[in-house]
Design a protein around this motif. Sequence first.
Motif, short mmCIF file in Angstrom:
data_model
loop_
_atom_site.label_atom_id
_atom_site.label_comp_id
_atom_site.label_asym_id
_atom_site.label_seq_id
_atom_site.Cartn_x
_atom_site.Cartn_y
_atom_site.Cartn_z
N GLN A 4 41.33 50.55 47.43
CA GLN A 4 40.18 49.66 47.56
C GLN A 4 39.01 50.23 46.78
OE1 GLN A 4 41.31 48.66 52.21
NE2 GLN A 4 39.18 48.88 51.65
N VAL A 5 38.49 49.45 45.85
CA VAL A 5 37.30 49.86 45.10
C VAL A 5 36.23 48.78 45.14
CG1 VAL A 5 38.58 51.41 43.58
CG2 VAL A 5 38.25 49.02 42.90
N LEU A 6 36.50 47.66 45.80
CA LEU A 6 35.51 46.60 45.94
C LEU A 6 34.64 46.92 47.16
CD1 LEU A 6 37.74 43.50 45.13
CD2 LEU A 6 36.30 44.84 43.59
N GLY A 7 33.84 47.94 46.98
CA GLY A 7 33.08 48.56 48.06
C GLY A 7 33.28 50.06 47.89
N PRO A 99 50.26 46.48 39.90
CA PRO A 99 49.09 45.61 39.69
C PRO A 99 48.46 45.08 40.98
CG PRO A 99 50.82 45.07 38.13
CD PRO A 99 51.42 46.08 39.08
N ASP A 100 49.27 44.88 42.04
CA ASP A 100 48.69 44.34 43.27
C ASP A 100 48.27 45.42 44.25
OD1 ASP A 100 51.18 45.24 44.00
OD2 ASP A 100 51.65 43.53 45.28
N ALA A 101 48.39 46.70 43.85
CA ALA A 101 48.05 47.79 44.76
C ALA A 101 46.56 48.12 44.75
CB ALA A 101 48.85 49.04 44.41
N VAL A 102 45.85 47.67 43.72
CA VAL A 102 44.40 47.93 43.60
C VAL A 102 43.66 46.62 43.81
CG1 VAL A 102 42.56 48.76 42.09
CG2 VAL A 102 44.83 49.81 41.99
N ASP A 103 42.74 46.58 44.76
CA ASP A 103 42.10 45.31 45.10
C ASP A 103 41.34 44.71 43.90
OD1 ASP A 103 40.01 47.14 45.10
OD2 ASP A 103 39.30 46.66 47.12
N ALA A 104 40.75 45.54 43.05
CA ALA A 104 40.01 45.01 41.89
C ALA A 104 40.96 44.35 40.89
CB ALA A 104 39.23 46.13 41.21
N TRP A 105 42.10 44.96 40.66
CA TRP A 105 43.08 44.38 39.74
C TRP A 105 43.61 43.07 40.32
CZ3 TRP A 105 46.54 49.31 38.70
CH2 TRP A 105 45.72 50.33 38.19
N ARG A 106 43.89 43.11 41.62
CA ARG A 106 44.41 41.91 42.28
C ARG A 106 43.36 40.79 42.25
NH1 ARG A 106 45.51 44.43 46.59
NH2 ARG A 106 44.16 43.48 48.15
N PHE A 107 42.10 41.19 42.40
CA PHE A 107 41.02 40.20 42.37
C PHE A 107 40.94 39.53 41.00
CE2 PHE A 107 36.54 38.94 41.82
CZ PHE A 107 36.37 38.16 42.95
N ASP A 108 41.01 40.32 39.94
CA ASP A 108 40.99 39.76 38.58
C ASP A 108 42.11 38.75 38.40
OD1 ASP A 108 38.78 41.09 37.58
OD2 ASP A 108 39.93 42.78 36.82
N ASP A 109 43.32 39.15 38.80
CA ASP A 109 44.49 38.27 38.62
C ASP A 109 44.35 36.99 39.43
OD1 ASP A 109 45.57 40.17 36.97
OD2 ASP A 109 46.90 41.04 38.48
N THR A 110 43.80 37.12 40.64
CA THR A 110 43.66 35.95 41.52
C THR A 110 42.64 34.96 40.97
OG1 THR A 110 44.24 37.31 43.43
CG2 THR A 110 43.14 35.22 43.88
N HIS A 134 33.82 44.58 50.12
CA HIS A 134 33.16 45.23 51.27
C HIS A 134 31.90 45.95 50.83
CE1 HIS A 134 36.72 44.34 53.64
NE2 HIS A 134 37.46 44.83 52.66
N GLY A 135 31.28 45.46 49.77
CA GLY A 135 30.08 46.08 49.21
C GLY A 135 30.17 46.06 47.70
N PRO A 136 29.20 46.62 47.00
CA PRO A 136 29.27 46.66 45.54
C PRO A 136 30.50 47.44 45.07
CG PRO A 136 27.09 47.28 46.33
CD PRO A 136 27.97 47.24 47.53
N ALA A 137 31.08 47.02 43.97
CA ALA A 137 32.27 47.70 43.44
C ALA A 137 31.96 49.16 43.15
CB ALA A 137 32.74 47.00 42.18
#
Length: 681
Positions: A4-7, A99-110, A134-137
């Motif tokens: 998780q890096v989105l926060g 690719p789906d293990a990192v929330d930022a990568w998953r977010f981009d793809d989504t 969950h807060g700033p990246a």
Amino acid sequence: MRFQVLGPVIVRDETGASVSLRGPRYRAVLARLIVARRRVVPVTRLADDLWDEPPADAVGAIRTFVAGLRRALEPDRPPRTPARLLVTEGPGYALRAEPDAVDAWRFDDTVRAAADLPAAQAVCVLTEALSWWHGPAYADFADEAWARAERSRLTEQRLLAVERRAEAQLSIGAAGAAVPDLDAHVAEHPWREDAWRLLATALYGSGRQADALAVVGRARRMLAEHMGIDPGPRLRRLEQDLLLQSEHLDPGAADPTAQVWEQARAAYDSAVPARTGRRLESAAGLMRDLAVTGGGGLAAARRHRIAAVAAADELGDPALTARVIGIYDVPAIWTRSDDPAQDRRLVDIAEKTLRRLPDHGDADRARLLATIAVESRGMLPAEHPSESGLRPLRAARQAEQIARRLRDPSLLVFALNGVFMQSFQRAGLAPRRDALGAEVLTVAASNNLATYEVLGHLIRLQARCALADYRGADRHAAAADALALRHELPLVTVFTAWYRALRTAVAKDLAAAEAAYERAATTLDGAGMPGLEHGLLPLARLSLYLRHHEAERIATMDPHTDWGPYTPWVRPVLFVARGEIDRARMALRHLGSPPRDLLFETLWAVVAHAAVAVDDAAVMRRAHTQLSPAIDETTAQSGLLGVGPVRAYLADLESALSRHPAQRSRSRRPGRGQRPADDHT
């Protein structure tokens, strides 16, 4: 591991628990490698990024950080074996996360994928994606130069996702749902004209024309006072359209479904307080409905369901936890888990809740027991029983007894689903499952339980295939398809498409069957069922070649094929087909029993074929013992594939074993109703 890096930067293991990353430098190295998105970061670059003035031993320090991270990220990796996740490559290191293990990568793809989805689906997908923030990246590293560009890019992606979701909501007539988020959005980012335009449009769509015009006025004043410019052409056009009440401003107004959903959602939000058990129960109910939609819906339902169960468990109320677990009574037909780790966690919580539940909660107790039985699919002991392996079988029987005593139809079919999942103690039980499917079908049809009515048809389809009654199976496939169409259950066609491929194979048309299986495999794309998908197509091809005695085709199968969970039982046959007899013998020597599930007979028949080819008497005797109870059945009990009648494989085994006189008596078939020698259940 999930990153998780989105926060704040956090790593979670398969149970969802946070992984300790020691000091801030360790976290910084990990974050820097995530920013690189699987590319190698040279050690010299890492040193420059970690320190304003790198110390003399910077390289050694970085190696220490990497070693510590590897221990945290791969705790079960044997000593002196290469790392698979945080790898050394060339002059530096790379994080080879999926690719789906990192929330930022998953977010981009989504966000990218949502652009091509129907509006209603895009709303759901983008809402879920935005919930990952969950807060700033990279919140821990806001002042780091190496994180600045990536933080800005991700922030822009999030703002774009908010606006795209609002556009999708407007297009389906859910204007009211878009207003609160857009209001907060323009307050935080007042320079985005598109945000003002969307907010004004949403207000108008909610019947608030005056408020919509006031928003355009606010935007005009803000742009003039702070930037000295007039609104752009789109915002000016919108102001005119609002005054003229243009029809295109509310394209979804005539959609009664969207209106009803929006009104119900708003009423629920206002009436049911947040942070209550009622919300968790409602979430579990929604996930039950979402699961049968297939694809991303099924995957999301599994993920959110375990989150709801874990949240209920943390509240410490066993009755609430039991209800949250038991609400999710989604019928299950396939006997291999899609997510074993998650299922084990769910079963652990269910067993703990069962021990804490008051004795008078019979219905809740039955649902917990049925859940344990269903979610323990594929956990029956292969050859050597253990207490943990037999618990689900007892749970299934106890759930059924309680359900029959309470005379609750919905509880009974759920309990019978658990009985079905635990009905693979030995081969040859197709008649018992056929009777089970017939009861599920009768109870479900009499009580308008559509999803369980489908389950009854699919259980009977499988059983009729095992009994070589393909006309009967045809009728159940057609009935399941009709119900799926009527009740919008898209996952049903996965099973009926594969059944029809099997039907083509039974008709002895090899080329047509190969094409049918290729088409059937496409139904698994995006279906959200990895437990079914992994390795199934190559196994289907192998079953065709064995059924049609096409040894040459087996020999030419790609040696790099991913056979998934079927690899140990398939490998000896592949070696035999390629003439590698010694390797086949070696592969058979320590071969365990296949799981006791829908492919039990098929895999034992495959093993029997290889054992006969290399004249391995010990394995032939094991195969004969296991297959004998199913002498009157076929290997097609999965309803998806099969390698022919069990009788034919038993005949081959007996013929081969006759060349081993000392062992003849040990190869005799058990009598009717007699269990095989190593069936301990």
